[in-house]
Design a protein around this motif. Structure first.
Motif, short mmCIF file in Angstrom:
data_model
loop_
_atom_site.label_atom_id
_atom_site.label_comp_id
_atom_site.label_asym_id
_atom_site.label_seq_id
_atom_site.Cartn_x
_atom_site.Cartn_y
_atom_site.Cartn_z
N LYS A 186 -28.57 53.57 -22.78
CA LYS A 186 -27.67 52.76 -21.95
C LYS A 186 -28.28 52.54 -20.56
O LYS A 186 -28.30 51.43 -20.04
N ASP A 187 -28.81 53.64 -20.00
CA ASP A 187 -29.43 53.53 -18.68
C ASP A 187 -30.60 52.57 -18.71
O ASP A 187 -30.82 51.79 -17.78
N LEU A 188 -31.36 52.67 -19.81
CA LEU A 188 -32.55 51.82 -19.93
C LEU A 188 -32.13 50.35 -19.93
O LEU A 188 -32.69 49.53 -19.19
N GLN A 189 -31.11 50.04 -20.75
CA GLN A 189 -30.67 48.64 -20.83
C GLN A 189 -30.16 48.15 -19.49
O GLN A 189 -30.47 47.04 -19.05
N ALA A 190 -29.36 49.02 -18.82
CA ALA A 190 -28.76 48.61 -17.55
C ALA A 190 -29.85 48.30 -16.53
O ALA A 190 -29.81 47.29 -15.82
N GLN A 191 -30.86 49.20 -16.46
CA GLN A 191 -31.92 48.98 -15.47
C GLN A 191 -32.74 47.74 -15.82
O GLN A 191 -33.12 46.97 -14.93
N ALA A 192 -32.98 47.55 -17.14
CA ALA A 192 -33.76 46.38 -17.55
C ALA A 192 -33.03 45.10 -17.16
O ALA A 192 -33.65 44.13 -16.69
N GLN A 193 -31.70 45.11 -17.32
CA GLN A 193 -30.95 43.91 -16.96
C GLN A 193 -31.04 43.63 -15.47
O GLN A 193 -31.13 42.48 -15.04
N LYS A 194 -31.03 44.70 -14.69
CA LYS A 194 -31.15 44.51 -13.24
C LYS A 194 -32.49 43.89 -12.88
O LYS A 194 -32.58 43.02 -12.01
N VAL A 195 -33.54 44.40 -13.52
CA VAL A 195 -34.87 43.85 -13.24
C VAL A 195 -34.92 42.38 -13.61
O VAL A 195 -35.42 41.54 -12.85
N VAL A 196 -34.36 42.06 -14.80
CA VAL A 196 -34.39 40.66 -15.26
C VAL A 196 -33.59 39.77 -14.32
O VAL A 196 -34.03 38.66 -13.98
N ALA A 197 -32.44 40.26 -13.87
CA ALA A 197 -31.62 39.47 -12.95
C ALA A 197 -32.40 39.20 -11.66
O ALA A 197 -32.39 38.08 -11.13
N ASP A 198 -33.11 40.25 -11.19
CA ASP A 198 -33.89 40.07 -9.97
C ASP A 198 -35.05 39.11 -10.19
O ASP A 198 -35.40 38.32 -9.31
N LEU A 199 -35.62 39.17 -11.39
CA LEU A 199 -36.71 38.24 -11.71
C LEU A 199 -36.20 36.80 -11.68
O LEU A 199 -36.88 35.90 -11.21
N LYS A 200 -34.99 36.63 -12.16
CA LYS A 200 -34.41 35.30 -12.20
C LYS A 200 -34.30 34.74 -10.78
O LYS A 200 -34.60 33.57 -10.53
N ALA A 201 -33.91 35.63 -9.87
CA ALA A 201 -33.83 35.22 -8.47
C ALA A 201 -35.20 34.81 -7.96
O ALA A 201 -35.32 34.02 -7.02
N GLY A 202 -36.25 35.38 -8.56
CA GLY A 202 -37.61 35.02 -8.16
C GLY A 202 -38.18 33.91 -9.01
O GLY A 202 -39.40 33.79 -9.13
N MET A 203 -37.32 33.14 -9.64
CA MET A 203 -37.73 31.97 -10.43
C MET A 203 -38.52 32.36 -11.68
O MET A 203 -39.36 31.61 -12.14
#
Lengths: 62, 749
Positions: free
Chosen positions: B681-698
């Motif tokens: 669960k922690d892994l998925q949550a952190q991965a989603q955060k990274v992906v969301a941040d990547l999205k902000a970086g185009m």
């Protein structure tokens, strides 16, 4: 840093092993003769047919 | 020296009945097998090295294949040249000379062949697993645990064969070479066992039992002594056998050779810490390593001079005999490397040289010069004798000599230039107190021409080896293989019922039971191994801890393991040394307490790229994404390979529970049961955060890709001590809420 103790113990163990070997080698006369062994090496191919090891040819006349 | 004085120490035998002469046969087939393996693996290992060298100025030489990218091919190269080329070369020399020195066939033909095929199987499995990314990342000990166990078994077999042969020898005196062989067999066994303590997490993944600074200390104690007892002592033994044979004159001073051995043995093993100068290792240990390293000059140079002086009055032979030419350069390279090594072990010199190509130049003086040339020399000597013929072409061997020498020069000189240039540029400040070259890449670009020259040097060296391959092949064709050489000798034991020096009954009792003796040695080594493991569990760690340093989150663990798999540590250190030039460039210097959860440590030994210990939070996630996909998109001119497969390959989350469990077993405080559910669960949550941040970086990315884990790990690196104690001290380690903290923190920056 307790691992350093392990390394020191292991290193000391190796060193002590070699110290014991050294004492054995010296006391059993391994190093009494520091001349002939270096020459005997040169003849080990010829001696493959006619052995001169341990009963060296040179000793026979004596 | 009169004739009468040249009497063996078994003189009392004279006067007794005619001594019993025994006939026996030397086993040449095993020597030939190891000799052929030496040549084959030499070509393979050096070619792998060339492939790695080319990638340093032409990254696309990896053909976009992850399996032959620098980080994975470098351990293939180092393992192949050390354990396959030099390893087989050592066994070739030992099996040939030991039988003749002991006047006895090898202890057991079965063990000989078990040793041979076992060793080749290990090499093949290394050549398969390392490109696949199965690695522990510990230098020269990269192979994963099943192969490590196989190495231990085969090595013990070799030791049994060696000791067994010595015990059944017919020559009372043990020639100095034999002592060097014994030291090799026993010490390498102990080193290998001590450094291989790992906790498996599946068949091809394991975590070092030791963490951080402790792991570093064990690794470099091993690493240094591997050089000492794998690359040096067996080859010194071979030098003391084959050099006098080739020159046809006794060694300059046999007494000095004995002193050489004992002095080397007692000093060598304490010098390991010189690989960790200015790191988090205690100061006294660093100084100890430095002092012993300097002391090593004496025995090493004694040995070198002994070798060179053996040729006094025989230098005309050196002109004619290519074998002696190779030997002279080998011994000279040994002298140069053993003067340079202690010099590099002086702290002030090391502050300049460490992490630079100077180290690469140093090891290649030893590897190409000492090990390479000595191996070639022995091969040229042994093959004609095994085939009862003459070397096919002395001229071709001479060409090999000169091209290899030229190749070696083209290798080491550019590396010295590169090393000093890097070292100075990293440290250069402007008069105003700023770094003169704040951009690391600018320094790399200065070095690239040297990398090109180095590849030319390597190519020349390999061309020389091909000359040798052809020459040896023609030599074999022109002769007839002699599988066994008949010999006769008088056993010394029966002549000498009692030694002159009193009853060494223990020794004689053991000698009479070679199998028992060897079994006892093995048991002793295994007990030694256990003695080492138990304290790891019992004794509490006393590395200064930093309360804000927490275990890696599941995603970061996965990312770290990919970092290990890709061999990032081959080019990037994670150890900021306490120099102003480094703290200015990278940030706060590294502290021992920051690495307490690093199984294994990843300090590295070379900075082809910049240090990464403080990389966390330095760049946005999107930068890392683009940089890993194509480093030149963010850093023009970079020589880092592209890692497109990280973008496409799915993260193997099924192995996560095993990894977390193994890490807990070696002392990382993940809560019990964390791996069954919460971790995922922690892994998925952190991965989603990274992906969301990547999205902000185009950047659009999926959560289940390997690159997400790598980015998470990189962003975590070195950030823990920056965390305000109040921020994380209260949160329990590895709890679902505490883990992704770093990512949110870095993303917010």
């Amino acid at each position: 840093m307790n691992v350093i103790l392990i390394l020191i113990i292991v290193s000391l163990g190796i060193a002590l092993f070699f110290l014991a070997s050294f004492i054995w080698a010296t006391r059993s006369g391994q190093f009494d003769d520091t001349c002939t062994p270096s020459m005997r090496v040169l003849t080990d191919d010829e001696s493959a047919k006619t052995s001169i090891s341990n009963s060296t040819k040179t000793t026979k006349p004596s | 020296m009169s004739v009468a004085a040249i009497q063996p120490t078994t003189a009392p035998a004279i006067g007794r009945a005619q001594p019993q002469v025994e006939s026996f046969k030397y086993d040449n087939a095993i020597v030939r097998a190891f000799a052929i393996a030496t040549v084959v693996w030499g070509v393979v290992g050096m070619s792998a090295g060339l492939l790695a060298a080319v990638q340093l100025f032409f990254p696309a030489a990896n053909l976009n294949l992850q399996f032959i990218t620098f980080g994975r091919i470098r351990p293939v190269h180092t393992n192949a040249v050390i354990f396959a080329f030099v390893g087989n070369g050592m066994f070739m020399g030992i099996y040939y000379s030991l039988q003749r020195l002991c006047k006895a066939r090898m202890f057991s033909d079965f063990i000989s062949w078990f040793h041979f095929w076992g060793w080749q199987a290990i090499i093949v499995s290394a050549a398969i697993t390392l490109p696949l990314g199965f690695t522990t990342s510990k230098e020269y000990a990269e192979l994963e645990w099943p192969i490590k166990i196989a190495i231990a078994i085969v090595w013990v077999a070799f030791t049994v064969n060696l000791i067994g042969t010595i015990l059944k020898r017919r020559e009372r005196h043990m020639y100095v070479a034999i002592w060097f062989y014994i030291a090799t067999a026993l010490t390498v066994a102990v080193l290998h066992v001590t450094n291989s303590m790992t906790m498996p997490a599946g068949w091809f993944k394991s975590y070092s039992m030791y963490a951080g600074v402790q792991d570093a200390l064990v690794q470099w104690w091993y690493g240094h002594n591997a050089v000492a007892f794998f690359l040096t002592t067996p080859y010194l033994g071979m030098m003391y056998y084959f050099l006098p044979k080739a020159a046809n004159r006794p060694v300059f001073s046999y007494r000095l050779s004995i002193i050489h051995f004992w002095a080397l043995i007692f000093v060598y093993i304490w010098a390991g810490p010189h690989h960790l100068l200015y790191t988090a290792l205690p100061d006294w240990a660093q100084s100890l390593g430095m002092v012993f390293s300097l002391m090593l000059i004496a025995p090493s140079w004694g040995g070198m001079l002994n070798g060179l002086l053996t040729l006094r009055g025989a230098w005309d032979k050196v002109r004619q005999d290519p074998m002696l030419k190779f030997m002279v350069v080998a011994i000279t390279a040994y002298g140069m490397a053993t003067l340079e090594g202690p010099t590099l072990a002086i702290k002030s010199v090391n502050s300049l040289s460490h992490y630079t190509d100077w180290t690469i130049a140093h090891v290649h003086t030893g590897a190409l010069g000492w090990n390479g040339f000595l191996t070639f020399s022995v091969l040229y000597w042994i093959f004609p004798r095994l085939y009862n013929t003459k070397l096919w072409s002395t001229k071709l061997a001479n060409y090999h000599f000169w091209i290899a020498l030229l190749g070696m020069m083209f290798y080491v000189v550019p590396m010295y230039v590169a090393g000093v240039t890097e070292g100075l540029m990293w440290k250069q400040f402007t008069p105003d107190g700023f770094l003169q070259y704040p951009n690391f890449l600018e320094i790399v670009l200065q070095i690239v021409p040297m990398y090109r020259l180095r590849a030319i040097g390597g190519t020349l060296y390999i061309i020389g080896v091909w000359f040798m391959v052809y020459n040896l092949y023609r030599t074999c064709k022109s002769g007839q293989f002699v599988p066994e050489t008949e010999a006769q000798a008088v056993p010394f034991r029966r002549q000498q019922p009692v030694t002159e020096h009193g009853p060494h009954w223990i020794h004689r009792w053991l000698e009479a039971k070679p199998l028992l003796f060897t079994t006892l040695s093995v048991v002793a080594i295994l007990i030694g191994g256990l003695v080492e493991i138990i304290p790891m569990y019992v004794v509490k760690e006393n590395v200064p801890t930093i309360s804000s340093v927490k275990p890696y989150s599941p995603l970061e663990v996965m990312g770290r393991d990919i970092y290990i798999r890709e061999g990032c540590v081959a080019c990037h250190s994670q150890m900021v040394r306490p120099f102003r030039s480094e703290t200015e460039r990278y940030g706060e210097y590294s502290k021992a307490g920051e690495f307490v959860y690093d199984h294994p440590f990843l300090w590295g030994s070379k900075r082809i790229g910049p240090d990464l210990h403080r990389i966390g939070g330095k760049y946005p996630n999107a930068w890392h994404y683009n940089h890993l996909e194509n480093p030149r998109s963010t850093s023009p001119g970079s020589i880092m390979p592209n890692y497109p497969w990280l973008l496409t390959q799915k993260l193997d989350v099924t192995s996560l529970p095993a990894r977390i469990q193994a890490l807990r077993r070696v002392g990382v405080p993940y809560p019990e049961g964390y791996e069954n559910g919460p971790a995922q669960k922690d892994l998925q949550a952190q991965a989603q955060k990274v992906v969301a941040d990547l999205k902000a970086g185009m950047v659009t990315a999926e959560t289940n890709r390997e690159i997400i884990a790598v980015i998470a790990y990189l962003q975590r690196l070195g950030t823990d001590i920056k965390a305000a104690p109040a921020n994380s001290a209260g949160a329990p380690a590895a709890s679902s809420t505490a883990m992704p903290n770093n990512v949110t923190r870095t993303a917010a920056k």
